[in-house]
Design a protein around this motif. Structure first.
Motif, PDB file in Angstrom:
ATOM      1  N   ALA A 226       0.734  -1.215   0.017  1.00 15.85           N
ATOM      2  CA  ALA A 226       0.079   0.026  -0.144  1.00 15.85           C
ATOM      3  C   ALA A 226       0.924   1.358   0.109  1.00 15.85           C
ATOM      4  CB  ALA A 226      -1.074  -0.020   1.197  1.00 15.85           C
ATOM      5  N   ASN A 227       1.869   1.136   0.815  1.00 11.74           N
ATOM      6  CA  ASN A 227       2.904   2.418   0.887  1.00 11.74           C
ATOM      7  C   ASN A 227       3.538   2.789  -0.594  1.00 11.74           C
ATOM      8  OD1 ASN A 227       2.782   3.960   3.227  1.00 11.74           O
ATOM      9  ND2 ASN A 227       3.352   2.063   4.426  1.00 11.74           N
ATOM     10  N   TYR A 228       4.002   1.387  -1.128  1.00  9.51           N
ATOM     11  CA  TYR A 228       4.573   1.696  -2.392  1.00  9.51           C
ATOM     12  C   TYR A 228       3.622   2.245  -3.371  1.00  9.51           C
ATOM     13  CZ  TYR A 228       8.855  -0.818  -0.874  1.00  9.51           C
ATOM     14  OH  TYR A 228       9.886  -1.124  -0.214  1.00  9.51           O
ATOM     15  N   CYS A 229       2.434   1.788  -3.229  1.00 18.83           N
ATOM     16  CA  CYS A 229       1.224   2.158  -4.302  1.00 18.83           C
ATOM     17  C   CYS A 229       0.913   3.740  -4.396  1.00 18.83           C
ATOM     18  CB  CYS A 229       0.057   1.404  -4.144  1.00 18.83           C
ATOM     19  SG  CYS A 229      -1.189   1.653  -5.189  1.00 18.83           S
ATOM     20  N   LYS A 230       0.982   4.046  -2.710  1.00 20.99           N
ATOM     21  CA  LYS A 230       0.569   5.349  -2.630  1.00 20.99           C
ATOM     22  C   LYS A 230       1.658   6.208  -3.064  1.00 20.99           C
ATOM     23  CE  LYS A 230      -0.423   8.506   1.339  1.00 20.99           C
ATOM     24  NZ  LYS A 230       0.439   9.405   1.544  1.00 20.99           N
ATOM     25  N   LYS A 231       3.037   5.906  -2.973  1.00 26.94           N
ATOM     26  CA  LYS A 231       4.153   6.578  -3.378  1.00 26.94           C
ATOM     27  C   LYS A 231       4.011   6.810  -4.806  1.00 26.94           C
ATOM     28  CE  LYS A 231       8.843   7.507  -1.920  1.00 26.94           C
ATOM     29  NZ  LYS A 231      10.191   6.504  -1.788  1.00 26.94           N
ATOM     30  N   GLU A 232       3.610   5.610  -5.305  1.00 29.20           N
ATOM     31  CA  GLU A 232       3.536   5.801  -6.905  1.00 29.20           C
ATOM     32  C   GLU A 232       2.427   6.538  -7.399  1.00 29.20           C
ATOM     33  OE1 GLU A 232       5.675   4.701  -9.155  1.00 29.20           O
ATOM     34  OE2 GLU A 232       4.763   4.740 -11.032  1.00 29.20           O
ATOM     35  N   LEU A 233       1.469   6.522  -6.851  1.00 30.30           N
ATOM     36  CA  LEU A 233       0.224   7.161  -7.239  1.00 30.30           C
ATOM     37  C   LEU A 233       0.336   8.866  -6.911  1.00 30.30           C
ATOM     38  CD1 LEU A 233      -2.903   5.292  -5.875  1.00 30.30           C
ATOM     39  CD2 LEU A 233      -2.379   5.914  -8.310  1.00 30.30           C
ATOM     40  N   GLU A 234       1.232   9.241  -6.076  1.00 25.00           N
ATOM     41  CA  GLU A 234       1.393  10.531  -5.801  1.00 25.00           C
ATOM     42  C   GLU A 234       2.330  11.258  -6.973  1.00 25.00           C
ATOM     43  OE1 GLU A 234       2.613  10.273  -1.884  1.00 25.00           O
ATOM     44  OE2 GLU A 234       0.723  10.502  -1.061  1.00 25.00           O
ATOM     45  N   LYS A 235       2.978  10.322  -7.869  1.00 29.14           N
ATOM     46  CA  LYS A 235       3.751  10.766  -8.983  1.00 29.14           C
ATOM     47  C   LYS A 235       2.626  11.332 -10.054  1.00 29.14           C
ATOM     48  CE  LYS A 235       7.658   8.035  -8.212  1.00 29.14           C
ATOM     49  NZ  LYS A 235       8.182   6.633  -8.777  1.00 29.14           N
ATOM     50  N   TYR A 236       1.248  11.175 -10.052  1.00 37.00           N
ATOM     51  CA  TYR A 236       0.194  11.478 -10.748  1.00 37.00           C
ATOM     52  C   TYR A 236      -0.275  12.596 -10.388  1.00 37.00           C
ATOM     53  CZ  TYR A 236       0.807   6.806 -13.007  1.00 37.00           C
ATOM     54  OH  TYR A 236       1.442   5.690 -13.541  1.00 37.00           O
ATOM     55  N   SER A 237      -0.918  13.586 -11.179  1.00 31.46           N
ATOM     56  CA  SER A 237      -1.628  14.695 -10.729  1.00 31.46           C
ATOM     57  C   SER A 237      -3.048  14.321 -10.778  1.00 31.46           C
ATOM     58  CB  SER A 237      -1.482  15.943 -11.489  1.00 31.46           C
ATOM     59  OG  SER A 237      -1.578  15.707 -12.904  1.00 31.46           O
ATOM     60  N   GLY A 238      -3.723  15.053  -9.793  1.00 33.35           N
ATOM     61  CA  GLY A 238      -5.293  14.670  -9.759  1.00 33.35           C
ATOM     62  C   GLY A 238      -5.848  13.711  -8.984  1.00 33.35           C
ATOM     63  N   ALA A 239      -4.711  13.113  -7.906  1.00 34.48           N
ATOM     64  CA  ALA A 239      -5.075  12.081  -7.178  1.00 34.48           C
ATOM     65  C   ALA A 239      -4.948  12.258  -5.816  1.00 34.48           C
ATOM     66  CB  ALA A 239      -4.353  10.563  -7.737  1.00 34.48           C
ATOM     67  N   LYS A 240      -5.660  12.105  -4.836  1.00 33.92           N
ATOM     68  CA  LYS A 240      -5.411  12.241  -3.497  1.00 33.92           C
ATOM     69  C   LYS A 240      -5.508  10.975  -2.805  1.00 33.92           C
ATOM     70  CE  LYS A 240      -5.189  15.088   0.230  1.00 33.92           C
ATOM     71  NZ  LYS A 240      -3.976  15.314   0.532  1.00 33.92           N
ATOM     72  N   VAL A 241      -4.410  10.343  -2.183  1.00 33.20           N
ATOM     73  CA  VAL A 241      -4.302   9.193  -1.880  1.00 33.20           C
ATOM     74  C   VAL A 241      -4.345   9.097  -0.305  1.00 33.20           C
ATOM     75  CG1 VAL A 241      -3.049   6.945  -1.914  1.00 33.20           C
ATOM     76  CG2 VAL A 241      -2.953   8.690  -3.745  1.00 33.20           C
ATOM     77  N   TYR A 242      -5.088   8.131   0.328  1.00 32.88           N
ATOM     78  CA  TYR A 242      -5.284   8.141   1.584  1.00 32.88           C
ATOM     79  C   TYR A 242      -5.009   6.457   1.881  1.00 32.88           C
ATOM     80  CZ  TYR A 242      -7.616  12.462   2.148  1.00 32.88           C
ATOM     81  OH  TYR A 242      -7.869  13.806   1.958  1.00 32.88           O
ATOM     82  N   LEU A 243      -4.385   6.186   3.299  1.00 32.58           N
ATOM     83  CA  LEU A 243      -4.480   4.925   3.418  1.00 32.58           C
ATOM     84  C   LEU A 243      -5.288   4.678   4.786  1.00 32.58           C
ATOM     85  CD1 LEU A 243      -0.503   4.230   3.486  1.00 32.58           C
ATOM     86  CD2 LEU A 243      -2.138   3.567   1.960  1.00 32.58           C
ATOM     87  N   THR A 244      -5.878   3.452   4.832  1.00 27.07           N
ATOM     88  CA  THR A 244      -6.879   3.211   6.114  1.00 27.07           C
ATOM     89  C   THR A 244      -6.108   3.071   7.309  1.00 27.07           C
ATOM     90  OG1 THR A 244      -6.866   1.009   5.565  1.00 27.07           O
ATOM     91  CG2 THR A 244      -8.652   2.361   4.695  1.00 27.07           C
TER      92      THR A 244
END
Ligand SMILES: [Zn+2]
Length: 588
Positions: A226-244
């Protein structure tokens, strides 16, 4: 699990259904006004045992106006076809509350809401549930007949979906209380900036380790992925990522979805690792919501599931496909259709967003465990694969970095300002200009140019005689954030002091000028005119001397001289202001 006493707001206001109303009710609505829309229906309970009362809340038309006057709800027993009506007990703003008493088992059966008749804005109107494509059913003294993954025809939830869950108390249902608490529970909390809110849910945690085998624990792997996924998604614009969860803590399934709803989730991705008694089982599979109840969430979930599965399979994992799983215990959605088996998928659907479960690989399979779960590097690949599937599904674009600009001109045009020009950066929405009086520290932003097409700036806040260092960077706004390019290389310039009026002496044939040295000057330019305020012509440029003999003069004539200093600049010379004018007459 469903809570019998919970009240659910079931339906959003559907644009496509509204169109149907307009056709259906065209004759009944007052001229020039669109007929009111059936916003949602709240069903107190999807199944009840006699003697019990059913509570239904129906919302019609605009929320803030008290246009709704009276309402009658018609419902039928689906087997006997017998019709019943209930008059609204309370009307509050757009909502009408109905209760239906089921006193004894002679009333057993499956019931369906058929229509609502009401007075709106002084006009009697009627909305048929069948016409809207909304099916609202409940059972009395019997189990709802299960329809395997039935698609409810004609339902679409592309409009302003609103699903809220209000826990009813044992006291008499209070419509006002329920509705007043509804806005804070508006779970379709699309972020205002238009960002996609993605909630990643690392499975298990705390005392719940999840599956364990081959020296690995599921709860640790899911958190890393999940952390790797979040870090990767944060390279994209237009996404706000949360972890439960971001550490090793236990959270209930319900708590996970509630958290997602509280941050305005658009999608919920639960991250798990598979396990089986048969250690031969291997590969990746993704569960998505069934097409019941809110079919658009099922469709969206399936698209996402397929995208993620594809990315995982591309890593070499065996393709176990994407799947739905329905409740085996007769759990139903508020419309009576079979619920999804997995709690997070079911609850996410009830909260108004698609939830999927990604089973990345088998912890119980020695090869999967070693190859796909056995190192941080491998887990990172899984996280990146998830992110790629999410980005693809929602059309997220990688944040593009801006190119560095370059200062093409940095020159003093006189002793009062510095003129800066730089290279245009494609995609830039503006530039930030920094200045310092030392080469590598204390840079301060002196200007933000908020136009990508403006590539020059006059810095008038300079002092003559001082050296300044400049650097510029481009920026743009992307997905609510400001993306900045790196700085260009530092360029310096010296603001040349204005020379004092030159001294002069003359003979019949020449005028001799003398002036004081200007720091930073490489050359001096000498200008002459016949009138004090006439036009001055450059008559000479001299290097490294502080005198000039003008021999092209006539005797007994008055001349006017002024000079300026010239230094080296970036992309051109730098100039001081002109000195004051020296008047001198040649001898007779
Ligand atoms: Zn799990």
């Amino acid at each position: 699990m469903f809570k019998n006493k919970s009240i659910r707001l079931i339906f959003g206001c559907l644009i496509f259904v509204m169109a149907a109303f307009i056709l259906f009710h065209a004759g009944k609505a007052s001229a020039g006004e669109a007929p009111p829309c059936l916003n949602y229906t709240i069903l107190g309970s999807s199944s009840l045992d006699t003697p019990m009362s059913q509570t239904v809340v129906v919302s019609i038309g605009e929320m803030d106006k008290s246009k709704l006057k009276s309402a009658v709800l018609t419902y039928k027993n689906r087997s006997t076809k017998k019709q019943f009506t209930a008059e609204a007990k309370q009307i509050y703003r757009d909502a009408a509350l109905f209760t239906m008493d089921f006193d004894d088992s002679s009333l057993r059966g499956s019931y369906e809401l058929t229509k609502i008749s009401f007075v709106y804005n002084g006009v009697s109107q009627e909305i048929s549930y069948q016409e809207t494509g909304k099916t609202v059913r409940f059972a009395v003294d019997e189990k709802m007949a299960a329809v395997p993954d039935a698609v409810i025809e004609g339902m679409s939830f592309e409009g302003e979906d609103q699903v809220v869950q209000v826990e009813a108390t044992d006291t008499k249902p209070d419509i006002k209380g329920a509705l007043l608490s509804a806005p804070s529970l508006n779970m379709k909390g699309k972020s205002r900036s238009g960002e996609k809110v993605i909630v990643l849910d690392p499975g298990h945690g705390g005392y719940d380790s999840g599956a364990a085998a081959n020296g690995l624990k599921e709860k640790e792997l899911t958190l890393k992925i999940a952390n790797y996924c979040k870090k990767e998604l944060e390279k994209y614009s237009g996404a706000k990522v949360y972890l439960t969860r971001s550490n090793d803590t236990y959270i209930s399934l319900e708590g996970r979805v509630k958290y997602a709803a509280s941050v305005g989730a658009d999608v919920f991705v639960s991250i798990h690792i598979n396990s089986a008694a048969n250690t031969m089982a291997s590969g990746a599979e993704v569960y998505y919501p069934n097409s019941n109840y809110r079919p658009s969430l099922g469709t969206e979930g399936k698209t996402l599931a397929l995208a993620i599965e594809k990315k995982l399979v591309a890593l070499g994992l065996a393709d176990r496909g994407v799947k739905i799983r329905n409740s085996a215990t007769g759990n139903t959605y508020a419309d009576g259709s079979p619920a999804d088996y997995y709690g997070v998928i079911r609850q996410a659907k009830q909260a108004g967003f698609p939830g999927i479960i990604v089973e990345h690989a088998f912890i119980s399979n020695a090869s999967d465990a070693k190859k796909y779960l056995g190192s941080d590097e491998a887990l990172k690949k899984l996280g990146i694969a998830d992110a790629a599937g999410i980005a693809e599904t929602y059309g997220l674009k990688k944040k593009t970095s801006l190119d560095k600009t370059k200062i093409t001109q940095l020159t003093g045009k006189d002793s009062t300002y510095v003129y800066l020009k730089w290279k245009k950066v494609s995609g830039a929405q503006g530039y930030e200009i920094y200045r310092s009086t030392s080469k590598d520290k204390d840079f301060k932003k002196i200007k933000t140019v908020n136009k990508g097409s403006t590539v020059s700036f006059k810095d008038k806040s300079v002092k003559a005689g001082k050296t300044y260092y400049y650097k510029v960077r481009a920026y743009k706004k992307s997905g609510g954030e400001t993306v900045r390019a790196g700085f260009c290389g530092v360029q310096k310039t010296k603001v040349l002091k204005k020379p004092s009026v030159p001294s002069a002496s003359s003979s019949k044939t020449q005028v001799k000028l003398k002036w004081k040295k200007i720091n930073g000057a490489k050359k001096y330019q000498i200008y002459r005119s016949n009138k004090k305020n006439g036009s001055y012509k450059k008559i000479a440029t001299v290097k490294s001397v502080l005198t000039y003999k003008d021999k092209s003069v006539s005797k007994n004539k008055t001349y006017y001289y002024k000079i300026r200093a010239v230094g080296d600049g970036t992309g051109g010379n730098t100039y001081s202001s002109y000195s004051g004018v020296r008047k001198i007459k040649t001898k007779k």
